[in-house]
Design a protein around this motif. Sequence first.
Motif, PDB file in Angstrom:
ATOM      1  N   CYS A 178      -1.439   5.958   7.257  1.00 32.09           N
ATOM      2  CA  CYS A 178      -1.348   4.538   7.589  1.00 32.09           C
ATOM      3  C   CYS A 178      -2.188   3.687   6.644  1.00 32.09           C
ATOM      4  O   CYS A 178      -3.390   3.927   6.474  1.00 32.09           O
ATOM      5  N   ASP A 179      -1.539   2.692   6.083  1.00 32.51           N
ATOM      6  CA  ASP A 179      -2.255   1.703   5.269  1.00 32.51           C
ATOM      7  C   ASP A 179      -2.685   0.593   6.230  1.00 32.51           C
ATOM      8  O   ASP A 179      -2.084  -0.476   6.278  1.00 32.51           O
ATOM      9  N   THR A 180      -3.711   0.883   6.986  1.00 29.78           N
ATOM     10  CA  THR A 180      -4.158   0.032   8.086  1.00 29.78           C
ATOM     11  C   THR A 180      -4.438  -1.413   7.648  1.00 29.78           C
ATOM     12  O   THR A 180      -4.102  -2.354   8.360  1.00 29.78           O
ATOM     13  N   THR A 181      -5.056  -1.571   6.511  1.00 29.01           N
ATOM     14  CA  THR A 181      -5.447  -2.916   6.075  1.00 29.01           C
ATOM     15  C   THR A 181      -4.407  -3.578   5.168  1.00 29.01           C
ATOM     16  O   THR A 181      -4.517  -4.755   4.856  1.00 29.01           O
ATOM     17  N   GLY A 182      -3.410  -2.810   4.728  1.00 29.38           N
ATOM     18  CA  GLY A 182      -2.418  -3.369   3.799  1.00 29.38           C
ATOM     19  C   GLY A 182      -2.946  -3.478   2.382  1.00 29.38           C
ATOM     20  O   GLY A 182      -2.326  -4.117   1.527  1.00 29.38           O
ATOM     21  N   ARG A 183      -4.089  -2.832   2.118  1.00 31.03           N
ATOM     22  CA  ARG A 183      -4.684  -2.960   0.787  1.00 31.03           C
ATOM     23  C   ARG A 183      -4.415  -1.797  -0.147  1.00 31.03           C
ATOM     24  O   ARG A 183      -4.930  -1.764  -1.272  1.00 31.03           O
ATOM     25  N   ALA A 184      -3.640  -0.806   0.329  1.00 30.60           N
ATOM     26  CA  ALA A 184      -3.301   0.306  -0.565  1.00 30.60           C
ATOM     27  C   ALA A 184      -2.463  -0.244  -1.713  1.00 30.60           C
ATOM     28  O   ALA A 184      -1.629  -1.122  -1.516  1.00 30.60           O
ATOM     29  N   SER A 185      -2.678   0.280  -2.894  1.00 35.22           N
ATOM     30  CA  SER A 185      -1.827  -0.138  -4.007  1.00 35.22           C
ATOM     31  C   SER A 185      -0.651   0.825  -4.068  1.00 35.22           C
ATOM     32  O   SER A 185      -0.755   1.973  -3.638  1.00 35.22           O
ATOM     33  N   PRO A 186       0.486   0.365  -4.600  1.00 36.64           N
ATOM     34  CA  PRO A 186       1.647   1.260  -4.706  1.00 36.64           C
ATOM     35  C   PRO A 186       1.317   2.550  -5.467  1.00 36.64           C
ATOM     36  O   PRO A 186       1.788   3.618  -5.115  1.00 36.64           O
ATOM     37  N   TRP A 187       0.474   2.456  -6.490  1.00 41.46           N
ATOM     38  CA  TRP A 187       0.128   3.647  -7.278  1.00 41.46           C
ATOM     39  C   TRP A 187      -0.699   4.618  -6.437  1.00 41.46           C
ATOM     40  O   TRP A 187      -0.522   5.815  -6.497  1.00 41.46           O
ATOM     41  N   ALA A 188      -1.593   4.037  -5.603  1.00 41.77           N
ATOM     42  CA  ALA A 188      -2.419   4.888  -4.730  1.00 41.77           C
ATOM     43  C   ALA A 188      -1.549   5.597  -3.696  1.00 41.77           C
ATOM     44  O   ALA A 188      -1.789   6.760  -3.357  1.00 41.77           O
ATOM     45  N   VAL A 189      -0.533   4.903  -3.197  1.00 38.86           N
ATOM     46  CA  VAL A 189       0.361   5.494  -2.200  1.00 38.86           C
ATOM     47  C   VAL A 189       1.121   6.672  -2.814  1.00 38.86           C
ATOM     48  O   VAL A 189       1.209   7.759  -2.240  1.00 38.86           O
ATOM     49  N   ARG A 190       1.643   6.441  -4.008  1.00 39.22           N
ATOM     50  CA  ARG A 190       2.397   7.515  -4.674  1.00 39.22           C
ATOM     51  C   ARG A 190       1.506   8.725  -4.932  1.00 39.22           C
ATOM     52  O   ARG A 190       1.868   9.870  -4.661  1.00 39.22           O
ATOM     53  N   GLU A 191       0.315   8.454  -5.433  1.00 39.54           N
ATOM     54  CA  GLU A 191      -0.650   9.505  -5.744  1.00 39.54           C
ATOM     55  C   GLU A 191      -1.060  10.265  -4.474  1.00 39.54           C
ATOM     56  O   GLU A 191      -1.157  11.494  -4.450  1.00 39.54           O
ATOM     57  N   PHE A 192      -1.254   9.521  -3.415  1.00 41.09           N
ATOM     58  CA  PHE A 192      -1.671  10.109  -2.131  1.00 41.09           C
ATOM     59  C   PHE A 192      -0.656  11.160  -1.667  1.00 41.09           C
ATOM     60  O   PHE A 192      -1.015  12.297  -1.349  1.00 41.09           O
ATOM     61  N   GLY A 210       3.166   1.325   6.670  1.00 37.10           N
ATOM     62  CA  GLY A 210       2.624   0.280   5.812  1.00 37.10           C
ATOM     63  C   GLY A 210       2.494  -1.060   6.510  1.00 37.10           C
ATOM     64  O   GLY A 210       3.285  -1.391   7.397  1.00 37.10           O
ATOM     65  N   HIS A 211       1.476  -1.802   6.129  1.00 35.48           N
ATOM     66  CA  HIS A 211       1.344  -3.187   6.581  1.00 35.48           C
ATOM     67  C   HIS A 211       1.570  -4.094   5.381  1.00 35.48           C
ATOM     68  O   HIS A 211       1.264  -3.738   4.257  1.00 35.48           O
ATOM     69  N   ASP A 212       2.094  -5.279   5.670  1.00 32.09           N
ATOM     70  CA  ASP A 212       2.455  -6.181   4.581  1.00 32.09           C
ATOM     71  C   ASP A 212       1.419  -7.295   4.407  1.00 32.09           C
ATOM     72  O   ASP A 212       1.743  -8.363   3.891  1.00 32.09           O
ATOM     73  N   THR A 213       0.212  -7.017   4.820  1.00 32.62           N
ATOM     74  CA  THR A 213      -0.846  -8.034   4.849  1.00 32.62           C
ATOM     75  C   THR A 213      -0.987  -8.790   3.524  1.00 32.62           C
ATOM     76  O   THR A 213      -1.213  -9.991   3.511  1.00 32.62           O
ATOM     77  N   TYR A 214      -0.879  -8.058   2.426  1.00 31.88           N
ATOM     78  CA  TYR A 214      -1.058  -8.688   1.114  1.00 31.88           C
ATOM     79  C   TYR A 214       0.236  -8.694   0.294  1.00 31.88           C
ATOM     80  O   TYR A 214       0.206  -8.799  -0.929  1.00 31.88           O
ATOM     81  N   GLY A 215       1.356  -8.497   0.979  1.00 34.27           N
ATOM     82  CA  GLY A 215       2.645  -8.555   0.271  1.00 34.27           C
ATOM     83  C   GLY A 215       3.004  -7.280  -0.478  1.00 34.27           C
ATOM     84  O   GLY A 215       3.945  -7.281  -1.271  1.00 34.27           O
ATOM     85  N   LEU A 216       2.256  -6.193  -0.239  1.00 38.48           N
ATOM     86  CA  LEU A 216       2.558  -4.949  -0.962  1.00 38.48           C
ATOM     87  C   LEU A 216       3.378  -3.967  -0.135  1.00 38.48           C
ATOM     88  O   LEU A 216       3.655  -2.854  -0.574  1.00 38.48           O
ATOM     89  N   GLY A 217       3.766  -4.404   1.062  1.00 40.11           N
ATOM     90  CA  GLY A 217       4.434  -3.483   1.990  1.00 40.11           C
ATOM     91  C   GLY A 217       5.623  -2.740   1.398  1.00 40.11           C
ATOM     92  O   GLY A 217       5.669  -1.508   1.409  1.00 40.11           O
ATOM     93  N   LEU A 218       6.596  -3.477   0.878  1.00 44.58           N
ATOM     94  CA  LEU A 218       7.808  -2.812   0.391  1.00 44.58           C
ATOM     95  C   LEU A 218       7.556  -2.024  -0.890  1.00 44.58           C
ATOM     96  O   LEU A 218       8.131  -0.955  -1.094  1.00 44.58           O
ATOM     97  N   ALA A 219       6.671  -2.535  -1.745  1.00 42.47           N
ATOM     98  CA  ALA A 219       6.341  -1.795  -2.972  1.00 42.47           C
ATOM     99  C   ALA A 219       5.735  -0.442  -2.594  1.00 42.47           C
ATOM    100  O   ALA A 219       6.036   0.599  -3.196  1.00 42.47           O
TER     101      ALA A 219
END
Length: 311
Positions: A178-192, A210-219
């Motif tokens: 879970c990206d609880t805060t929405g601050r995960a970067s797409p690269w970090a998600v892929r790497e994870f 994913g949370h879309d807090t910072y607009g990165l949800g779909l990425a």
Amino acid sequence: MSAEVTIVEVGPRDGFQAIAPIIPTERKIEFACKLADSGLRRIEIGSAVNPKLLPQMADVFDVHTAVRNLRPHVALSILAPNRKGVELALAHGVEEIVYVLSVSESHNRSNVHRSVAQSLADFVDITALVQGIADFRVRVDLATAFHCPFEGVTSERAVLTVVERLLAARDDIEICACDTTGRASPWAVREFFARCRSAFGADRPWAFHGHDTYGLGLANVVQAFEAGVRVFDASFAGLGGCPYAPGATGNVATEDVAFLFENASVSTGLDLAGLVAVAGQAATIEGAQAGGRVKFLSPAQACRSGITATV
Ligand code: ZN
């Protein structure tokens, strides 16, 4: 691309619990049925938590029982952060629990009021409790898997240690990062997910929340998919605010995730027009903060989804 994904609808849990005014039980049931009728086959229907702490979830088992009877083909899950919640869920005939713990110490203490070590010990207890129940499913939501509001970026080592301990207790669990805060970067998600799949097996079920807090949800959803994930949590109308970012939108919206995949010819099994309609109704819930971008469909998409286009 020929692939299919499963979207787990978490609005009735993650979304509704962020709304202060109590939503009438009948309305919750009605929403869940409409979501089921839009093709969703997995719905997280609520949390088994102390109703004094979370009054919105006080009717969770009434909702669960009603929806199970009305839409028996849908797999319903209940989030339970401790043994008591699991016992209550079992007493009400729940067939899937979502156990939650955070990877980071301070978030776990603030969210479920115990240390990570205690949450892991409790998980061992819980697995013993449900062992032997035929077809019982256990999912674990790993909160702050990427970033913690108190501690910042979550360390890879902490994640691997927690996952290892969970799998030692029960190995057929679905683990949802879970990206609880929405601050995960797409690269970090892929790497994870690349790291977890290589450490613990690509065949085991991984999921992304994913949370879309910072607009990165779909990425982030795209990168999790690229790393092999095929199960995604989403919330209709993007319900589910973030307590650490006042005014921010919540989970990735179910209709947005469905739109994303359907446009890439990845099958979701969802009726986009139905989802857009129910998401529109969610925006009218008192106290709800609706997010999501897909609010209408092009005439061609509307036709594909089986509604009459008004052109
Ligand atoms: Zn969430």
